[in-house]
Design an enzyme around this catalytic site. Structure first.
Site, short mmCIF file in Angstrom:
data_model
loop_
_atom_site.label_atom_id
_atom_site.label_comp_id
_atom_site.label_asym_id
_atom_site.label_seq_id
_atom_site.Cartn_x
_atom_site.Cartn_y
_atom_site.Cartn_z
CG HIS A 68 -2.15 -0.90 0.97
ND1 HIS A 68 -3.40 -0.64 1.48
CD2 HIS A 68 -2.28 -2.06 0.26
CE1 HIS A 68 -4.24 -1.60 1.11
NE2 HIS A 68 -3.58 -2.48 0.38
CG ASP A 69 5.11 3.38 1.26
OD1 ASP A 69 4.55 4.50 1.16
OD2 ASP A 69 6.34 3.25 1.35
N GLY A 74 4.25 6.12 -4.64
CA GLY A 74 5.55 5.45 -4.66
C GLY A 74 5.98 4.96 -3.29
CG HIS A 199 -3.64 -12.03 -0.76
ND1 HIS A 199 -4.63 -11.75 -1.67
CD2 HIS A 199 -3.20 -10.82 -0.33
CE1 HIS A 199 -4.79 -10.45 -1.79
NE2 HIS A 199 -3.92 -9.85 -1.00
CG ASP A 249 -2.26 -20.59 2.54
OD1 ASP A 249 -3.05 -21.56 2.55
OD2 ASP A 249 -1.06 -20.70 2.25
CG ASP A 257 3.38 -22.13 1.51
OD1 ASP A 257 2.46 -21.31 1.33
OD2 ASP A 257 3.23 -23.18 2.14
C1 HEM Z 1 -4.01 -7.99 -6.84
C2 HEM Z 1 -4.69 -7.09 -6.19
C3 HEM Z 1 -4.95 -7.16 -4.71
C4 HEM Z 1 -6.16 -7.09 -4.11
C5 HEM Z 1 -7.50 -6.91 -4.80
C6 HEM Z 1 -5.92 -7.23 -2.70
C7 HEM Z 1 -6.92 -7.18 -1.75
C8 HEM Z 1 -6.74 -7.44 -0.41
C9 HEM Z 1 -7.79 -7.49 0.55
C10 HEM Z 1 -9.27 -7.23 0.26
C11 HEM Z 1 -7.24 -7.80 1.74
C12 HEM Z 1 -7.95 -7.98 3.06
C13 HEM Z 1 -8.21 -6.65 3.69
C14 HEM Z 1 -9.06 -6.85 4.92
O1 HEM Z 1 -10.18 -7.37 4.78
O2 HEM Z 1 -8.58 -6.53 6.01
C15 HEM Z 1 -5.83 -7.95 1.54
C16 HEM Z 1 -4.92 -8.26 2.53
C17 HEM Z 1 -3.58 -8.42 2.30
N1 HEM Z 1 -2.91 -8.15 1.13
FE1 HEM Z 1 -3.76 -7.83 -0.67
N2 HEM Z 1 -4.60 -7.39 -2.47
C18 HEM Z 1 -3.96 -7.35 -3.66
C19 HEM Z 1 -2.60 -7.43 -3.86
C20 HEM Z 1 -1.67 -7.58 -2.85
C21 HEM Z 1 -0.25 -7.50 -3.04
C22 HEM Z 1 0.45 -7.18 -4.35
C23 HEM Z 1 0.31 -7.74 -1.82
C24 HEM Z 1 1.77 -7.76 -1.44
C25 HEM Z 1 2.71 -8.31 -2.17
C26 HEM Z 1 -0.75 -7.96 -0.89
C27 HEM Z 1 -0.59 -8.26 0.42
C28 HEM Z 1 -1.60 -8.43 1.34
C29 HEM Z 1 -1.40 -8.92 2.68
C30 HEM Z 1 -0.10 -9.39 3.27
C31 HEM Z 1 -2.65 -8.90 3.30
C32 HEM Z 1 -2.95 -9.32 4.74
C33 HEM Z 1 -2.76 -8.17 5.70
C34 HEM Z 1 -2.75 -8.56 7.16
O3 HEM Z 1 -2.68 -9.74 7.51
O4 HEM Z 1 -2.77 -7.65 8.00
N3 HEM Z 1 -1.93 -7.83 -1.55
N4 HEM Z 1 -5.54 -7.71 0.20
#
Ligand code: HEM
Ligand SMILES: *[C@@H]1O[C@H](CO)[C@@H](O)[C@H](O)[C@H]1NC(C)=O
Ligand SMILES: *[C@@H]1O[C@H](CO)[C@@H](O)[C@H](O)[C@H]1NC(C)=O
Length: 329
Positions: A68-69, A74, A199, A249, A257
């Site tokens: 998100h940063d 950027g 994820h 996951d 993984d």
């Molecule tokens: C492809 C588009 C993406 C979408 C639509 C997306 C969407 C989301 C959503 C909806 C959540 C859950 C938010 C919540 O309900 O609290 C989430 C969590 C997360 N996303 Fe994504 N995401 C995307 C790409 C990415 C990318 C590129 C990364 C990092 C490389 C990433 C890393 C994460 C992580 C690690 C979490 C978990 C956060 C936590 O445990 O606190 N996501 N994302």
């Protein structure tokens, strides 16, 4: 002769292209702090390891924060800035408010405090670089691939909630929308697929996915495995506390993984935006390849997150090194 001449022309063109790239995009480098804070990597790693020992939530929270940063203004730590009475900062935009866990911010602040406790490092390492390093360390602690981090990002000079509009993807985006958003950040569809494996660790709140498991078979997402849909209805009943969050996951939630991709093959992706990477025939071959080979996954993920770390990097007058990561200097 003709071939040699052609090669020289090609080399000259490549040089030109290189110099215009470095004007547009400053060069990061691995040993950026060698002169001022040679132990930067081990200091950050120890702080992140301490935090991770307290809670494995650290891994997902930190990776999420880096994403998100980088996608908003950027990779410049603008996401870390706290709102003031005069300014609503990025972190208080609705797209960040629920999803960005406090443990990610805490990880960066603690790593930076550890650096600032070392006299020669004090105030010398940008918050943006600390976040990039902490992300790498969090991934490794969760069992993910090790990689070298490029450094030399300055911290941004502003952070506004308004700047977040349209920069982050909701899980309802289709493949074309996701691909377009990543393309605007210089990332390919394959990079997007690889990075979605973020994820493989971390949590999502019921509001982000429960609609896919709608009751009675009607209105649900046919791509969601029925056994997962049944579990989701248990985790997220109607009227569930909005703070309830579930690991994305569902098989190896704490391990960084490629199980994430195998989950997609059996309809076990939690978010619609995860599952569609397998449903859509254009991205399915990449999902299959990364599901099949842990090495291919590691390589693709490392290449993509390295590219992500170059988005919109600030140098010179575009940035500074914040005294406090949460406060603009
Ligand atoms: C492809 C588009 C993406 C979408 C639509 C997306 C969407 C989301 C959503 C909806 C959540 C859950 C938010 C919540 O309900 O609290 C989430 C969590 C997360 N996303 Fe994504 N995401 C995307 C790409 C990415 C990318 C590129 C990364 C990092 C490389 C990433 C890393 C994460 C992580 C690690 C979490 C978990 C956060 C936590 O445990 O606190 N996501 N994302
Ligand atoms: C916030 O706004 C007030 C009134 O406009 C101003 O006096 C103050 O200096 C501002 N504070 C900051 C931190 O910009
Ligand atoms: C649903 O998931 C289970 C594992 O949890 C798997 O055995 C089954 O094949 C999946 N069904 C489909 C249609 O993919």
């Amino acid at each position: 002769m003709a071939a040699g001449g052609g090669a020289r022309v090609a080399a000259a063109a490549a040089l030109l292209a290189l110099s215009s790239v470095s004007l547009a995009q400053p060069q990061l480098r691995r040993n950026y702090y060698a002169g001022v804070c040679p132990d930067v990597e081990s200091i950050v790693r120890a702080a992140v390891a301490n935090k991770y020992r307290e809670t494995f939530i650290t891994a997902g929270a930190t990776v999420h924060l880096f994403f998100h940063d980088c996608f908003v203004e950027g990779c410049d730590a603008s996401v870390l800035v706290a709102s003031t009475p005069n300014n609503t900062a990025e972190k208080d935009h609705p797209a960040n408010l629920v999803g960005l866990a406090g443990d990610g911010f805490d990880t960066v602040l603690r790593a930076r405090a550890a650096l600032d406790a070392v006299p020669r490092c004090r105030g010398k390492v940008s918050c943006a670089d600390v976040l990039a390093l902490a992300t790498r360390d969090a991934i490794a602690l969760a069992g993910g691939p090790a990689y070298a981090v490029e450094l030399g990002r300055l911290d941004g000079l502003r952070s506004t909630a308004a700047s977040v509009d349209g920069k982050l993807a909701p899980p309802s985006f289709d493949l074309d929308q996701l691909t377009a958003l990543f393309a605007r950040n210089g990332l390919s569809r394959d990079d997007m697929v690889a990075l979605s494996a973020g994820h493989t660790v971390g949590f999502a709140h019921c509001a982000s996915f429960a609609g896919r498991a709608a009751r009675g078979g009607a209105g649900g997402d046919p791509a969601m495995n029925r056994s997962l849909a049944a579990r989701v209805r248990e985790w997220c009943p109607d009227g569930v506390d909005p703070r309830v969050a579930v690991t994305m996951d569902v098989v190896t939630p704490r391990v960084f993984d490629n199980q994430y991709f195998r989950n997609l093959q059996s309809g076990m992706g939690l978010l619609a935006s995860d599952q569609l990477l397998y449903t859509d025939p254009r991205s399915r071959p990449t999902v299959d390849a990364l599901a099949r080979s842990a090495d291919a996954f590691d390589r693709a993920f490392v290449a993509a997150i390295t590219k992500m770390g170059r988005i919109g990097v600030k140098t010179g007058a575009q940035g500074n090194i914040r005294r406090n990561c949460a406060v603009l200097n």
